[in-house]
Design a protein around this motif. Structure first.
Motif, mmCIF file in Angstrom:
data_model
loop_
_atom_site.group_PDB
_atom_site.id
_atom_site.type_symbol
_atom_site.label_atom_id
_atom_site.label_comp_id
_atom_site.label_asym_id
_atom_site.label_seq_id
_atom_site.Cartn_x
_atom_site.Cartn_y
_atom_site.Cartn_z
ATOM 1 N N ALA A 31 -6.234 -24.903 -3.916
ATOM 2 C CA ALA A 31 -6.245 -23.486 -4.257
ATOM 3 C C ALA A 31 -7.065 -22.645 -3.282
ATOM 4 O O ALA A 31 -7.195 -21.440 -3.461
ATOM 5 N N GLN A 32 -7.629 -23.256 -2.226
ATOM 6 C CA GLN A 32 -8.581 -22.508 -1.402
ATOM 7 C C GLN A 32 -8.005 -21.250 -0.766
ATOM 8 O O GLN A 32 -8.685 -20.232 -0.666
ATOM 9 N N HIS A 33 -6.717 -21.305 -0.353
ATOM 10 C CA HIS A 33 -6.139 -20.112 0.293
ATOM 11 C C HIS A 33 -5.928 -18.996 -0.731
ATOM 12 O O HIS A 33 -6.208 -17.829 -0.466
ATOM 13 N N ALA A 34 -5.440 -19.392 -1.928
ATOM 14 C CA ALA A 34 -5.262 -18.406 -2.987
ATOM 15 C C ALA A 34 -6.610 -17.796 -3.376
ATOM 16 O O ALA A 34 -6.717 -16.588 -3.611
ATOM 17 N N VAL A 35 -7.646 -18.620 -3.407
ATOM 18 C CA VAL A 35 -8.977 -18.141 -3.771
ATOM 19 C C VAL A 35 -9.469 -17.126 -2.752
ATOM 20 O O VAL A 35 -10.022 -16.077 -3.096
ATOM 21 N N LYS A 36 -9.221 -17.419 -1.480
ATOM 22 C CA LYS A 36 -9.621 -16.500 -0.409
ATOM 23 C C LYS A 36 -8.899 -15.150 -0.580
ATOM 24 O O LYS A 36 -9.487 -14.079 -0.433
ATOM 25 N N GLU A 37 -7.621 -15.221 -0.927
ATOM 26 C CA GLU A 37 -6.846 -14.001 -1.112
ATOM 27 C C GLU A 37 -7.412 -13.178 -2.266
ATOM 28 O O GLU A 37 -7.581 -11.958 -2.165
ATOM 29 N N LEU A 38 -7.753 -13.891 -3.362
ATOM 30 C CA LEU A 38 -8.329 -13.200 -4.515
ATOM 31 C C LEU A 38 -9.650 -12.546 -4.131
ATOM 32 O O LEU A 38 -9.924 -11.389 -4.483
ATOM 33 N N ALA A 39 -10.475 -13.272 -3.361
ATOM 34 C CA ALA A 39 -11.770 -12.731 -2.947
ATOM 35 C C ALA A 39 -11.574 -11.466 -2.121
ATOM 36 O O ALA A 39 -12.293 -10.468 -2.284
ATOM 37 N N ASP A 40 -10.579 -11.482 -1.232
ATOM 38 C CA ASP A 40 -10.302 -10.296 -0.408
ATOM 39 C C ASP A 40 -9.905 -9.108 -1.279
ATOM 40 O O ASP A 40 -10.371 -7.975 -1.077
ATOM 41 N N LEU A 41 -9.035 -9.375 -2.266
ATOM 42 C CA LEU A 41 -8.576 -8.285 -3.139
ATOM 43 C C LEU A 41 -9.734 -7.722 -3.953
ATOM 44 O O LEU A 41 -9.844 -6.511 -4.148
ATOM 45 N N GLY A 50 -13.759 -3.117 -4.361
ATOM 46 C CA GLY A 50 -15.122 -2.602 -4.434
ATOM 47 C C GLY A 50 -16.156 -3.566 -4.987
ATOM 48 O O GLY A 50 -17.317 -3.204 -5.158
ATOM 49 N N ALA A 51 -15.744 -4.786 -5.256
ATOM 50 C CA ALA A 51 -16.702 -5.747 -5.807
ATOM 51 C C ALA A 51 -17.394 -6.522 -4.692
ATOM 52 O O ALA A 51 -16.834 -6.721 -3.617
ATOM 53 N N GLU A 52 -18.617 -6.937 -4.965
ATOM 54 C CA GLU A 52 -19.297 -7.816 -4.033
ATOM 55 C C GLU A 52 -18.961 -9.260 -4.423
ATOM 56 O O GLU A 52 -19.159 -9.651 -5.577
ATOM 57 N N VAL A 53 -18.434 -10.015 -3.475
ATOM 58 C CA VAL A 53 -18.002 -11.384 -3.797
ATOM 59 C C VAL A 53 -18.862 -12.396 -3.051
ATOM 60 O O VAL A 53 -19.106 -12.270 -1.860
ATOM 61 N N LYS A 54 -19.320 -13.392 -3.810
ATOM 62 C CA LYS A 54 -20.072 -14.482 -3.187
ATOM 63 C C LYS A 54 -19.505 -15.808 -3.648
ATOM 64 O O LYS A 54 -19.040 -15.931 -4.776
ATOM 65 N N PHE A 55 -19.548 -16.784 -2.764
ATOM 66 C CA PHE A 55 -19.189 -18.140 -3.158
ATOM 67 C C PHE A 55 -20.471 -18.929 -3.338
ATOM 68 O O PHE A 55 -21.289 -19.005 -2.424
ATOM 69 N N ALA A 56 -20.656 -19.495 -4.515
ATOM 70 C CA ALA A 56 -21.857 -20.304 -4.754
ATOM 71 C C ALA A 56 -21.510 -21.766 -4.497
ATOM 72 O O ALA A 56 -20.688 -22.349 -5.190
ATOM 73 N N ILE A 57 -22.113 -22.321 -3.467
ATOM 74 C CA ILE A 57 -21.798 -23.698 -3.094
ATOM 75 C C ILE A 57 -22.901 -24.628 -3.590
ATOM 76 O O ILE A 57 -24.014 -24.615 -3.064
ATOM 77 N N HIS A 58 -22.577 -25.416 -4.586
ATOM 78 C CA HIS A 58 -23.534 -26.426 -5.014
ATOM 79 C C HIS A 58 -23.530 -27.581 -4.007
ATOM 80 O O HIS A 58 -22.477 -27.962 -3.517
ATOM 81 N N PRO A 59 -24.726 -28.105 -3.709
ATOM 82 C CA PRO A 59 -24.770 -29.139 -2.662
ATOM 83 C C PRO A 59 -23.900 -30.368 -2.942
ATOM 84 O O PRO A 59 -23.450 -31.010 -2.013
#
Lengths: 502, 94
Positions: free
Chosen positions: A359-369, A374-383
């Motif tokens: 789903a990574q490409h779809a997720v990237k698209e959603l983040a862009d939208l 106007g939202a601030e988007v962050k990806f939280a990467i757990h180690p």
């Protein structure tokens, strides 16, 4: 050894060291890998040079024997024919399995180096049949122990001991990596396989293997003892990895990576090859450090990972005990869209489920939208999200997610209360609030992404089933949590569709 | 110093060097690093090459050829996979 070979070997060691160092920095990592590949090239070139110029094989082979160089070439061709397509075609999501299996191959190669060295000693002493005179200028009147001493330029027992180590570690690495591969690829159960007295059985296997090693050192000239050690190392590799749950496979692969370095190192001691010793030790040490970093991220000791059968306790210990039966709320993507549309701060927590659903490409698209909205988007990467350290980083990089959007735990947890929506995509254990709240939980003490403190939590998941660690997740039943059931990719694409049609 | 002592000495120094080399590595490089050092552990290839060059008889040659093949898969595949991962990181930086 000629001067040229010596130069090649020293250059090779230097390139490996520089390459490893460069691999640890984002700007230089790719060049570092190339430098290290050049080091490998120099090592192979130097070795071939030694073989061609300083051994008498080519001459003896001309007298009716088969030229062993043909087999060298054959092996290299086979390696290329398998290795190139495997590396080219593997999906990014299947990367951890691929590394596991390559690692296993390195392990068995070290085992075979040890075996080959010992077998040669048997041939020289005519303890086994050979079609032609062994093309080695060693005294044929010696015992196997004596020949090993000549090979190692010293003590035959020491050579026997290092052959034993190369075989034991190499064999464990091989079958252990295969089991790790099977668990990750879903070919065998990812649950810990446990039975009563398991640690005793494994201990007995290890003791047997060591006894075999001692027997080899006393007299390496007994072939069946050696074969028993090979067999035991294979069994031990399987036995050591099956009780470890799939969630801990990253640690296991990292540790096995370290082992394969040590196996190469032992093979270097056995064959008196300084370059093998140096490079094997480098890899052995780097694997250990990486393993330690990963254990620290989970707040567990290595011993706990290896021997506790973590995740075998059936789910819901704590929750079931309280007798509460809570309902999880669920949302459709359409309903979720309205919440997201109004959100000004979104944190996305990816997990292995994102990898599985591709789903990574779809997720990237959603983040862009979302950003456009106007939202601030962050990806939280757990180690330890995913099946390898940095697994999520690789996938998100593949989807072109900008580096600035990636955050580690410290980057998101302090400001979690201000987050409107936390979207958890196929992650489970790394967002389990029991890790903070319930000392009885096996996850207790592991740092998590504290999404439970966000205003809204969307969990994209197929079902309410427990995570890889086999522990139930109370997050799903919290007031501010909504489940969006279904395939993560389809769900995200649904959300993207809502944004586009709006 | 005997041969053995030299080996032991070099081994220990190399271990320490390995520990120091990768002490501080950002999380996103952990997978490529693991994959890259896995490729390096294919160095056992040179041991396999030497064993193969001296091998004789069907058993010896089978052992040796298998050793070279497995190690070569580890080396070739390991480096290519690592490069593929790192290429994705670089594309983003550009």
């Amino acid at each position: 050894m000629s001067v040229l070979t010596t130069i090649l070997f020293i250059a090779s060691a230097v390139m490996f060291i520089l390459g490893l160092r460069m691999l640890g920095r984002p700007e230089t990592a790719r060049r570092g890998n190339m430098v290290s590949a050049c080091g490998m090239g120099a090592a192979v070139a130097g070795t071939l040079l030694v073989i061609l110029t300083e051994r008498d094989v080519t001459i003896t082979a001309g007298e009716g024997g088969i030229n062993p160089l043909l087999f060298v070439a054959l092996g290299l061709v086979i390696g290329g024919v398998i290795g190139v397509p495997a590396a080219r075609l593997v999906k990014m999501t299947a990367m951890p399995e691929m590394v596991a299996i390559f690692n296993g191959f390195g392990g068995i190669a070290s085992l075979l180096v040890g075996w080959g060295t010992l077998h040669r000693a048997f041939e020289v002493t005519h303890a086994v049949e050979t079609p032609s005179e062994p093309p080695v200028t060693l005294d044929t009147g010696l015992s196997v122990l004596g020949v090993l001493g000549q090979i190692g330029g010293g003590d035959g027992r020491f050579v026997a001991a290092t052959i034993f180590l190369a075989v034991l570690i190499g064999g464990v690495t091989f079958t252990g990596s295969l089991v790790a591969f099977g668990k990750l690829a879903g070919k065998i159960t990812s649950k810990p396989v446990l039975y009563p007295g398991q640690n005793w059985v494994n201990g007995a296997l290890a003791a047997l293997a060591i006894a075999g090693g001692v027997m080899m050192c006393v007299d390496p000239g007994v072939y069946w003892v050696f074969l028993a050690v090979v067999g035991l190392s294979f069994v031990l590799g399987v036995a050591a990895v099956i009780p470890i749950g799939g969630g801990d496979m990253p640690v296991v692969i990292s540790l096995l990576n370290s082992y394969s370095g040590l196996a190469a190192c032992a093979a270097g001691f056995a064959t008196g090859n300084m370059l093998l010793i140096v490079v094997g030790a480098l890899v052995g040490a780097s694997g250990l450090i990486l393993t330690r970093i990963m254990c620290l991220a989970m707040n567990r000791s290595l011993a706990n990972v290896l021997f506790s059968g973590f995740g075998s306790v059936s789910a819901g210990g704590a929750t079931a005990a309280t007798g509460e039966h809570k309902e999880a709320k669920s949302l459709t993507p359409e309903e979720a869209y309205y919440v997201l549309e109004a959100a000004s701060s979104v944190v996305i927590v990816p997990g292995y489920g994102m990898a599985v659903a591709q789903a990574q490409h779809a997720v990237k698209e959603l983040a862009d939208l979302l950003e456009k909205n106007g939202a601030e988007v962050k990806f939280a990467i757990h180690p330890v999200a995913g099946r390898m350290p940095g697994h999520m980083n690789v996938l998100l990089a593949e989807a072109n997610v900008p580096y600035e959007q990636l955050a580690e735990l410290d980057g998101v947890n302090p400001s979690m209360e201000a987050v409107d929506v936390a979207i958890v995509i196929g992650a489970n254990d790394v967002v389990n609030p029991d890790a903070k709240n319930d000392p009885a939980s096996p996850l207790y003490g592991m740092p998590i992404v504290e999404v439970d403190r966000a205003r809204n939590v969307f969990v994209l998941k197929r079902s309410l089933a427990s995570g890889y660690a086999g522990v139930e997740n109370p997050l799903f039943f919290l007031e501010n949590t909504s489940m969006i059931f279904g395939d993560a990719k389809k769900t995200i694409e649904g959300l993207v569709g809502e944004f586009k049609s709006a | 110093m005997g041969q053995l002592q030299i080996y032991a000495f070099v081994f220990l120094l190399a271990m320490f060097l390995g520990l120091e080399l990768i002490r501080k590595v950002p999380a996103q490089l952990h997978t490529p690093l693991m994959s890259g050092s896995n490729a390096i552990s294919g160095i056992t290839l040179i041991g396999a090459l030497i064993v193969a060059s001296e091998a004789d008889g069907p058993i010896g040659l089978t052992i040796a050829t298998a050793g070279v093949s497995f190690a070569a898969v580890n080396v070739v595949g390991g480096y290519l996979v690592t490069d593929r991962m790192l290429a994705m990181f670089q594309k983003k930086g550009a």
